[in-house]
Design a protein around this motif. Structure first.
Motif, PDB file in Angstrom:
ATOM      1  N   SER A   1      36.848  44.638  55.266  1.00 52.28           N
ATOM      2  CA  SER A   1      36.729  45.319  56.549  1.00 52.28           C
ATOM      3  C   SER A   1      36.309  46.778  56.379  1.00 52.28           C
ATOM      4  N   GLN A   2      36.526  47.320  55.164  1.00 53.13           N
ATOM      5  CA  GLN A   2      36.150  48.704  54.883  1.00 53.13           C
ATOM      6  C   GLN A   2      34.890  48.783  54.017  1.00 53.13           C
ATOM      7  N   HIS A   3      34.190  47.647  53.942  1.00 52.32           N
ATOM      8  CA  HIS A   3      32.943  47.565  53.172  1.00 52.32           C
ATOM      9  C   HIS A   3      33.185  47.887  51.690  1.00 52.32           C
ATOM     10  N   LYS A   4      34.264  47.327  51.186  1.00 48.60           N
ATOM     11  CA  LYS A   4      34.609  47.456  49.767  1.00 48.60           C
ATOM     12  C   LYS A   4      34.918  46.063  49.246  1.00 48.60           C
ATOM     13  N   SER A   5      34.912  45.895  47.951  1.00 47.78           N
ATOM     14  CA  SER A   5      35.165  44.579  47.382  1.00 47.78           C
ATOM     15  C   SER A   5      36.421  44.614  46.506  1.00 47.78           C
ATOM     16  N   LEU A   6      37.129  43.494  46.484  1.00 47.73           N
ATOM     17  CA  LEU A   6      38.338  43.356  45.674  1.00 47.73           C
ATOM     18  C   LEU A   6      38.135  42.223  44.691  1.00 47.73           C
ATOM     19  N   ASN A   7      38.211  42.529  43.399  1.00 49.40           N
ATOM     20  CA  ASN A   7      38.102  41.526  42.347  1.00 49.40           C
ATOM     21  C   ASN A   7      39.480  41.298  41.731  1.00 49.40           C
ATOM     22  N   THR A   8      39.836  40.049  41.508  1.00 47.77           N
ATOM     23  CA  THR A   8      41.115  39.732  40.877  1.00 47.77           C
ATOM     24  C   THR A   8      40.864  38.931  39.604  1.00 47.77           C
ATOM     25  N   VAL A   9      41.467  39.373  38.529  1.00 50.63           N
ATOM     26  CA  VAL A   9      41.382  38.679  37.235  1.00 50.63           C
ATOM     27  C   VAL A   9      42.818  38.356  36.831  1.00 50.63           C
ATOM     28  N   LEU A  10      43.284  37.181  37.236  1.00 51.96           N
ATOM     29  CA  LEU A  10      44.679  36.815  37.044  1.00 51.96           C
ATOM     30  C   LEU A  10      44.828  35.949  35.795  1.00 51.96           C
ATOM     31  N   LYS A  11      45.009  36.615  34.670  1.00 48.69           N
ATOM     32  CA  LYS A  11      45.188  35.906  33.394  1.00 48.69           C
ATOM     33  C   LYS A  11      46.658  35.587  33.121  1.00 48.69           C
ATOM     34  N   ALA A  12      47.539  36.168  33.913  1.00 44.72           N
ATOM     35  CA  ALA A  12      48.969  35.918  33.718  1.00 44.72           C
ATOM     36  C   ALA A  12      49.301  34.543  34.250  1.00 44.72           C
ATOM     37  N   ASP A  13      49.740  33.661  33.368  1.00 42.82           N
ATOM     38  CA  ASP A  13      50.067  32.292  33.756  1.00 42.82           C
ATOM     39  C   ASP A  13      51.380  31.906  33.094  1.00 42.82           C
ATOM     40  N   GLY A  14      52.315  31.468  33.889  1.00 42.10           N
ATOM     41  CA  GLY A  14      53.634  31.116  33.360  1.00 42.10           C
ATOM     42  C   GLY A  14      54.710  31.579  34.312  1.00 42.10           C
ATOM     43  N   LYS A  15      55.923  31.608  33.820  1.00 40.08           N
ATOM     44  CA  LYS A  15      57.057  32.007  34.651  1.00 40.08           C
ATOM     45  C   LYS A  15      57.683  33.287  34.101  1.00 40.08           C
ATOM     46  N   GLY A  16      58.216  34.082  35.002  1.00 40.23           N
ATOM     47  CA  GLY A  16      58.876  35.329  34.620  1.00 40.23           C
ATOM     48  C   GLY A  16      59.946  35.698  35.632  1.00 40.23           C
ATOM     49  N   ARG A  17      60.804  36.611  35.255  1.00 47.41           N
ATOM     50  CA  ARG A  17      61.892  37.045  36.123  1.00 47.41           C
ATOM     51  C   ARG A  17      61.676  38.501  36.531  1.00 47.41           C
ATOM     52  N   PHE A  18      61.607  38.743  37.835  1.00 45.07           N
ATOM     53  CA  PHE A  18      61.548  40.096  38.375  1.00 45.07           C
ATOM     54  C   PHE A  18      61.929  40.056  39.848  1.00 45.07           C
ATOM     55  N   ASP A  19      62.096  41.246  40.422  1.00 44.38           N
ATOM     56  CA  ASP A  19      62.445  41.368  41.836  1.00 44.38           C
ATOM     57  C   ASP A  19      61.158  41.253  42.657  1.00 44.38           C
ATOM     58  N   GLU A  20      61.017  40.137  43.371  1.00 42.54           N
ATOM     59  CA  GLU A  20      59.771  39.877  44.109  1.00 42.54           C
ATOM     60  C   GLU A  20      59.472  40.967  45.137  1.00 42.54           C
ATOM     61  N   ASP A  21      60.471  41.374  45.897  1.00 46.85           N
ATOM     62  CA  ASP A  21      60.240  42.350  46.961  1.00 46.85           C
ATOM     63  C   ASP A  21      59.768  43.686  46.386  1.00 46.85           C
ATOM     64  N   LEU A  22      60.402  44.132  45.299  1.00 43.24           N
ATOM     65  CA  LEU A  22      60.025  45.428  44.734  1.00 43.24           C
ATOM     66  C   LEU A  22      58.656  45.380  44.070  1.00 43.24           C
ATOM     67  N   ILE A  23      58.367  44.322  43.331  1.00 44.71           N
ATOM     68  CA  ILE A  23      57.049  44.224  42.679  1.00 44.71           C
ATOM     69  C   ILE A  23      55.954  44.070  43.732  1.00 44.71           C
ATOM     70  N   ARG A  24      56.255  43.375  44.841  1.00 44.49           N
ATOM     71  CA  ARG A  24      55.275  43.290  45.939  1.00 44.49           C
ATOM     72  C   ARG A  24      55.009  44.687  46.508  1.00 44.49           C
ATOM     73  N   GLN A  25      56.072  45.458  46.695  1.00 41.46           N
ATOM     74  CA  GLN A  25      55.897  46.816  47.202  1.00 41.46           C
ATOM     75  C   GLN A  25      55.114  47.674  46.212  1.00 41.46           C
ATOM     76  N   LEU A  26      55.354  47.478  44.919  1.00 37.28           N
ATOM     77  CA  LEU A  26      54.599  48.194  43.895  1.00 37.28           C
ATOM     78  C   LEU A  26      53.109  47.890  44.003  1.00 37.28           C
ATOM     79  N   LEU A  27      52.777  46.611  44.142  1.00 37.21           N
ATOM     80  CA  LEU A  27      51.364  46.226  44.265  1.00 37.21           C
ATOM     81  C   LEU A  27      50.739  46.796  45.534  1.00 37.21           C
ATOM     82  N   ILE A  28      51.499  46.770  46.624  1.00 37.17           N
ATOM     83  CA  ILE A  28      50.976  47.300  47.894  1.00 37.17           C
ATOM     84  C   ILE A  28      50.665  48.787  47.762  1.00 37.17           C
ATOM     85  N   ILE A  29      51.563  49.534  47.112  1.00 38.51           N
ATOM     86  CA  ILE A  29      51.344  50.970  46.937  1.00 38.51           C
ATOM     87  C   ILE A  29      50.086  51.227  46.107  1.00 38.51           C
ATOM     88  N   LEU A  30      49.951  50.498  44.987  1.00 32.32           N
ATOM     89  CA  LEU A  30      48.800  50.713  44.105  1.00 32.32           C
ATOM     90  C   LEU A  30      47.500  50.270  44.773  1.00 32.32           C
TER      91      LEU A  30
END
Length: 439
Positions: A311-340
């Motif tokens: 919508s802002q005439h920019k592009s978003l590329n995702t390279v998701l090489k992380a595959d597997g399971k891990g333990r972290f706080d979903e809400d906080l890591i989501r907020q971290l990603l949103i901020i970045l």
């Protein structure tokens, strides 16, 4: 008169308390040491008196009297020393039932003159006392005494049936005690002066983190007030402007309403972030780690940002090489990603690209958010995670930033015992890298 600021008063108060504490500590230490030294000296003297008592009662050995370097038996008067008769270390006075001294010849003139006024007090039998006597040269001498009643069955005719007063001269002991007290006092004063310096150093050292925290709190409050005042001022101005035109239609006030809503959203974001930082400082945010299927989770969180970037005439590329399971706080890591991601998209010009890379190496998850914006100067990279800090080029209030996002991101990473770094994205832009264990 210049008033002291609160932190100076607090530091001075702490310094005075530590100084008083050191003074009391040294005073108690000095009293305890002096007490035990004094007790030790008098214990040895009293033990000597008891030994002399046993010798007299058992007549194991006739008491010896010394005058300078000469000595004699109890039956033989001492020979005068070259320097005259000086007080013996240990002296014995024998009293008959009438209270008369009967061993005067054994004492020597000077010693006898010293003890001539000593009276027999039969009520003091078996009691250790301390007496002061004055010699013919008007000098005072101090003695520790013990009076005993010798049975008539004693084999020594001088003692048998009489009262024996054992006198232990303690002049040298008192000199030693007084000398020790002076040395102890000087030593304690010396170390107390050192303690002043130590207390001052410790007060400054211990107060430094408190003062730093207090300064940060003042700065935080001032910055928060400034950040809150800006959108409130804009909202107030827009509302007052619309009140000047009460008959206009809503469609004619779209710009003012849109501006007001933007500022409301800005104010809501700022308030939420301030609340989160306040709760984090108070330790009221509980970290709730749970097992997450990493790759699908990132796909779900990042999906809405494709449309936002487009919508802002920019592009978003995702390279998701992380595959597997891990333990972290979903809400906080989501907020971290949103901020970045918000920062990356915000500071990337039209036609630019934002790239998100995830990698899971054993138990360490790495997240990279790259943009092709103007970048962050090297001088600002060390401070971008400080609260309310903005660099002149890459972070400013006109773009909606308030300088709290990256501070919250840093806190979230710290709660996961991880690291977050910033570096240049060549040929232009910025790369934020986050790494933490998810085991």
């Amino acid at each position: 008169m210049k008033k002291r600021d609160p932190q100076s008063k607090q530091q001075l108060s702490l310094f005075v308390k530590e100084l008083i504490g050191f003074a009391l500590l040294f005073a108690v230490l000095g009293i305890v040491i002096n007490f035990f030294f004094h007790q030790s000296i008098y214990k040895n003297i009293d033990q000597g008196l008891m030994t002399q008592k046993q010798n007299v009662l058992s007549n194991r050995k006739a008491p010896q009297f010394r005058t300078g370097g000469s000595s004699s038996s109890s039956q033989t008067p001492p020979s005068p020393s070259p320097s005259g008769d000086t007080p013996f270390r240990t002296n014995i006075l024998v009293f008959n039932q009438k209270g008369q001294i009967i061993n005067a010849q054994m004492l020597g003139n000077r010693i006898y003159n010293l003890f001539i006024n000593t009276e027999l007090d039969k009520s003091e039998v078996n009691k250790v006392r301390e007496v002061t006597l004055m010699s013919t040269d008007n000098t005072l001498h101090y003695f520790r005494t013990l009076l005993i009643k010798v049975p008539k069955s004693n084999s020594n005719p001088i003692y048998a049936g009489n009262y024996v007063l054992i006198l232990e001269n303690i002049d040298t002991d008192l000199l030693a005690v007084n000398s020790f007290r002076r040395s102890l006092l000087i030593t304690l004063l010396f170390f107390w002066i050192i303690a002043i310096g130590v207390a001052y150093y410790l007060s400054r050292s211990s107060m430094k983190p408190i003062m730093d925290a207090w300064k940060r709190q003042r700065q935080f409050s001032a910055n928060a007030a400034h950040e809150l005042r800006t959108p409130l001022t804009v909202i107030q101005n827009q509302m007052e402007y619309m009140l000047t035109k009460p008959k206009t239609k809503v469609v004619d006030q779209v710009d003012a309403i849109s501006t007001t809503l933007d500022e409301v959203r800005h104010l809501q974001t700022l308030t939420n972030r301030l609340l989160m930082l306040a709760r984090s400082d108070a330790g009221k945010i509980e970290i709730r780690k749970q097992e997450v299927d990493v790759k699908p989770w990132f796909e779900h969180v990042l999906k809405p940002y494709d449309d936002i970037a487009a919508s802002q005439h920019k592009s978003l590329n995702t390279v998701l090489k992380a595959d597997g399971k891990g333990r972290f706080d979903e809400d906080l890591i989501r907020q971290l990603l949103i901020i970045l991601l918000d920062n990356a998209i915000k500071y990337t010009p039209e036609g630019g690209t934002v790239t998100v890379v995830t990698l899971l190496n054993r138990d360490k998850l790495t997240i990279e958010v790259r943009d092709t914006g103007t970048g962050i100067p090297d001088a600002d990279k060390k401070r971008v995670f400080d609260r309310f800090y903005r660099s002149d080029k890459s972070r400013n209030s006109k773009t909606g930033g308030n300088g709290l996002g990256l501070a919250i991101a840093k806190w979230i990473v710290n709660q996961h015992a991880g690291t977050i770094t910033v570096k240049d994205n060549h040929p232009k832009g910025t790369v934020f890298t986050v790494g933490f264990k998810v085991s």
